[in-house]
Each structure stands twice: as structure tokens, then as C-alpha cells.
Design a protein around this motif. Structure first.
Motif, short mmCIF file in Angstrom:
data_model
loop_
_atom_site.label_atom_id
_atom_site.label_comp_id
_atom_site.label_asym_id
_atom_site.label_seq_id
_atom_site.Cartn_x
_atom_site.Cartn_y
_atom_site.Cartn_z
N CYS A 25 38.81 70.10 -10.62
CA CYS A 25 37.75 69.96 -9.61
C CYS A 25 38.10 68.87 -8.61
N ALA A 26 38.57 67.74 -9.10
CA ALA A 26 38.87 66.60 -8.23
C ALA A 26 40.09 66.84 -7.35
N GLU A 27 41.06 67.51 -7.89
CA GLU A 27 42.31 67.72 -7.16
C GLU A 27 42.10 68.49 -5.86
N VAL A 28 41.13 69.37 -5.84
CA VAL A 28 40.87 70.22 -4.67
C VAL A 28 40.52 69.39 -3.44
N VAL A 29 39.89 68.23 -3.64
CA VAL A 29 39.45 67.43 -2.49
C VAL A 29 40.25 66.13 -2.33
N LEU A 30 41.28 65.94 -3.11
CA LEU A 30 42.08 64.72 -3.05
C LEU A 30 42.59 64.45 -1.64
N GLY A 31 42.96 65.49 -0.93
CA GLY A 31 43.47 65.34 0.44
C GLY A 31 42.48 64.68 1.39
N LEU A 32 41.20 64.78 1.10
CA LEU A 32 40.20 64.14 1.96
C LEU A 32 40.31 62.62 1.87
N PHE A 33 40.58 62.12 0.69
CA PHE A 33 40.81 60.67 0.55
C PHE A 33 42.15 60.31 1.17
N GLU A 34 43.18 61.08 0.86
CA GLU A 34 44.53 60.74 1.32
C GLU A 34 44.66 60.83 2.84
N ALA A 74 37.50 54.24 -3.81
CA ALA A 74 36.35 54.88 -3.16
C ALA A 74 35.62 53.88 -2.28
N LYS A 75 35.55 52.66 -2.72
CA LYS A 75 34.84 51.63 -1.97
C LYS A 75 35.65 51.12 -0.78
N SER A 76 36.93 51.46 -0.73
CA SER A 76 37.80 50.96 0.35
C SER A 76 37.97 51.96 1.49
N THR A 77 37.50 53.16 1.32
CA THR A 77 37.73 54.19 2.31
C THR A 77 36.72 54.10 3.46
N ALA A 85 35.61 61.97 -2.59
CA ALA A 85 36.85 62.51 -3.18
C ALA A 85 37.44 61.52 -4.18
N ALA A 86 37.44 60.24 -3.84
CA ALA A 86 37.94 59.22 -4.78
C ALA A 86 37.04 59.12 -6.00
N ARG A 87 35.74 59.26 -5.80
CA ARG A 87 34.81 59.25 -6.94
C ARG A 87 35.04 60.47 -7.84
N ALA A 88 35.42 61.59 -7.25
CA ALA A 88 35.76 62.77 -8.06
C ALA A 88 36.97 62.47 -8.94
N ALA A 89 37.95 61.77 -8.38
CA ALA A 89 39.14 61.39 -9.15
C ALA A 89 38.78 60.43 -10.27
N MET A 90 37.90 59.47 -9.96
CA MET A 90 37.43 58.53 -10.98
C MET A 90 36.73 59.29 -12.10
N ALA A 91 35.89 60.25 -11.73
CA ALA A 91 35.16 61.03 -12.74
C ALA A 91 36.11 61.90 -13.57
N ALA A 92 37.19 62.36 -12.97
CA ALA A 92 38.16 63.16 -13.72
C ALA A 92 38.78 62.33 -14.85
N ALA A 93 39.21 61.13 -14.51
CA ALA A 93 39.78 60.26 -15.55
C ALA A 93 38.71 59.85 -16.55
N GLY A 94 37.49 59.63 -16.08
CA GLY A 94 36.39 59.25 -16.95
C GLY A 94 35.93 60.34 -17.88
N ALA A 95 36.24 61.59 -17.55
CA ALA A 95 35.82 62.72 -18.40
C ALA A 95 36.38 62.60 -19.81
N ARG A 119 30.29 67.42 -3.08
CA ARG A 119 29.68 66.56 -2.06
C ARG A 119 30.70 66.19 -1.00
N ALA A 120 31.94 65.90 -1.39
CA ALA A 120 32.99 65.59 -0.43
C ALA A 120 33.21 66.77 0.52
N ALA A 121 33.23 67.97 -0.02
CA ALA A 121 33.41 69.17 0.81
C ALA A 121 32.25 69.34 1.78
N GLU A 122 31.03 69.09 1.32
CA GLU A 122 29.86 69.15 2.21
C GLU A 122 30.00 68.17 3.36
#
Length: 178
Positions: A25-34, A74-77, A85-95, A119-122
Motif C-alpha cells: 500500500c505504501a509503496e504505491v505513493v512513495l514517489g509523492l514523498f520522493e 513526514a514532518k520535514s516535507t 506518503a511518508a506516514r504510509a511508509a512509517m505505518a508499513a514498518a509499524g505493521a 489520503r496522499a493520493a487524494e
């Protein structure tokens, strides 16, 4: 005893399956952060650590550290979409740290990455909620039967949490109804 919370049986394989789902799920939006922070590897590292755990790696300090680092990223973007998108990555590791407690709040460990990604996609689409709903539908399609089974062991997602909380509940309802 009043207020006692029962435990849910979770195997390491259950945790690996949930973490693989969250990473996808997180990987799909990683590019938005990058796109906002191309030289910041922290969210990518968190997704990589989640994938490594899902493939049989250990659930140790480095996995937890990458989750915290992704939250700091996420707080630096500069953009709301990059933050989600960064929060999605955080949640992936937190899963990987889903607790075997029969508490509705634990559902966030299962579905948080999918909700933050939606939410990032929205946000990148001008706050278009239909884009978030489509991202939720995509997450539902990629959830394995094991992920659905694990989710159903927990109470329904809790209220609150703003729009991301709404997306968690939408994802929860859709997966439970599958």
C-alpha cells in the motif's frame, strides 16, 4: 475484571502477511514523498525494512528505527501529500508491531498504510475523495485472505482520526464485507 482486554492469537506469519500488505500500500505513493525530498531515503528505507520482515527477516530495533525515521521525514516535507506518503511508509514498518490485543486501535497497524496512501493520493489530486476511494478499492483487491482473516479477529476500526481515520474505516468496512 472490568476493562480487561483479551488477547488475539497472531502468528509470525500473520504479522508478515499484514506487513507485506502494508508495504504494498505504501509503496504505491512513495514517489509523492520522493518528488518533494528526492535525497531523503527514510520512507523508502522503512518500506524496505517492512518488506524484509515480510520475507522472513527479524522484527528488531532497525525495523522500529526506520518507522520512526519515516515519521520524522513526514514532518520535514513541504507538501501534505508527501507527508501522508511518508506516514504510509512509517505505518508499513509499524505493521510488524501489531499487538495481539482485542482493541479497535490495533486496526490502525493493519490498515494505516493503506489509509495514509489513499489520503496522499487524494491530496495530490486536489483533495478529490473519489481518488481516495479508488485507492482504497485497490488496497482491498490486493489484500490476501490472511490479511482479511487477521483483520476480522479485531474489533472494527475506531472513530476519529480526521480524513485518514475515515479512510481507515472505509478500508475496514470494505475488507470485512469481502
Amino acid at each position: 475484571m472490568a476493562g480487561e482486554v483479551s488477547e488475539i492469537v497472531l502468528s509470525k506469519e500473520d504479522l508478515r502477511e499484514v506487513t507485506a500488505f502494508a508495504a504494498a500500500c505504501a509503496e504505491v505513493v512513495l514517489g509523492l514523498f520522493e518528488a518533494d525530498r528526492p535525497d531523503d531515503p527514510r520512507p523508502r528505507d522503512a518500506i524496505g525494512a517492512a518488506r524484509q520482515f515480510a520475507r522472513g527477516g527479524e522484527r528488531g530495533k532497525s525495523l522500529r528505527d526506520t518507522a520512526w525515521a519515516a515519521l520524522k521525514a513526514a514532518k520535514s516535507t513541504d507538501t501534505a501529500a508527501g507527508c501522508e506518503a511518508a506516514r504510509a511508509a512509517m505505518a508499513a514498518a509499524g505493521a510488524a508491531y501489531l499487538h495481539p490485543l482485542a482493541k479497535a486501535t490495533q486496526v490502525k497497524h493493519i490498515l494505516g498504510a493503506g489509509a495514509h496512501a489513499a489520503r496522499a493520493a487524494e491530496l495530490v489530486a486536489g483533495d478529490d475523495r473519489s481518488v481516495g476511494a479508488e485507492r482504497v478499492a485497490q488496497a482491498v483487491r490486493c489484500a490476501s485472505p490472511v490479511v482479511v482473516d487477521v483483520l476480522k479477529r479485531f474489533p472494527a476500526a475506531p472513530g476519529g482520526g480526521g480524513r485518514t481515520g475515515e479512510l481507515i474505516r472505509l478500508l475496514d468496512d470494505d475488507l470485512r464485507g469481502r
